[in-house]
Design an enzyme around this catalytic site. Sequence first.
Site, PDB file in Angstrom:
ATOM      1  N   ASP A   8       0.760  -1.187   0.040  1.00  0.00           N
ATOM      2  CA  ASP A   8      -0.165  -0.169   0.350  1.00  0.00           C
ATOM      3  C   ASP A   8       0.799   1.307  -0.160  1.00  0.00           C
ATOM      4  OD1 ASP A   8      -2.328  -1.791   0.300  1.00  0.00           O
ATOM      5  OD2 ASP A   8      -2.588  -1.462   2.091  1.00  0.00           O
ATOM      6  N   ASP A 129     -15.334  -3.766  -1.747  1.00  0.00           N
ATOM      7  CA  ASP A 129     -15.096  -3.700  -0.878  1.00  0.00           C
ATOM      8  C   ASP A 129     -16.585  -3.219   0.135  1.00  0.00           C
ATOM      9  OD1 ASP A 129     -12.475  -3.345  -1.771  1.00  0.00           O
ATOM     10  OD2 ASP A 129     -12.727  -1.445  -2.293  1.00  0.00           O
TER      11      ASP A 129
END
Length: 239
Positions: A8, A129
Site C-alpha cells: 500500500d 469492498d
Amino acid sequence: MLIIPAIDLRDGRCVRLVEGRAETVTVFGDDPVAMARRWAAAGARRLHIVDLDGAFAGEPRQLPQIAAIVAAVPVPVEAGGGLRDLAAVEATLGAGTRWAILGTSAALDAALLDAACRRWPGRILVGVDAVDGRVAVRGWTEVLPLAALDLARRAAQAGAGAAIYTDVRRDGTGRGPNLETTAVLAARAGLPIIASGGIASVDDLVCLAAIPGVAGAIVGRALYTGAIDLTAALAAVAA
C-alpha cells in the site's frame, strides 16, 4: 491458492491502515521497490499494489512508483486506487501492471466497467469492498445501498477476471478474514474470488484455501509484522 503480498503506497512509502482510515497509518518501509523485491524473493507469484493517495484523491498519484516496482520484480502486478475512468485504467496498465483494479468506478458506473472489460479482456479486476455487507467507495469513506454480492455478480457479467473481496471492518485489524461471506461470494458470484482483509495467520490462509472458488488471498499487515512468514504460508497452502 495464490498468496498475494500487499504493498500500500502513501507519500511514496509502504504503509498499512486500519479499516481504511487515513488517520490510522503505520509506515512499514520507505522503499516500496525493495519491499516488492523482498516478497518476490520469498516466493510470491503476484503482488497487489494500492495507490492510497489515488484512492482518496480520485485519480492515480503513484504511477511512477508502480512502474518502478513492476520493472524491479519478475512477477506480475495488480494495482488499483483512484481508477475512475478509462484513461486512468490505461495509464495503470501502461505502467506495466498485468491487471487494473476498479473499485469505486465499478460500483458507481456499470457502463465504465463493461467498457473496461471489453477493451482489456482478462485484465480488469473488481474490488468489492464491503462494510456490513454493503459496498464502500471513494477510499472507503462512503457506503452505498449496494450489496457486495450484487457488485460481484455485476463484475462477473461484465467479464472481469476476478473480484477482490475485502471486509473493511477487518482490514488491518488482524481479526481474521470473513470466511462466511467469502464462501457465499465464491459460491454465488460467478467468478473467482480473491480474499482480503483481516488475515492474521497461516491457519487463516489454510481456511481460505479450502473454500472452492477462492483463487487467492491478499496479505498485508501480518506479513509486515512477521505474524505470517510468506515461505511457510506458501508451503502450508500447497500441502
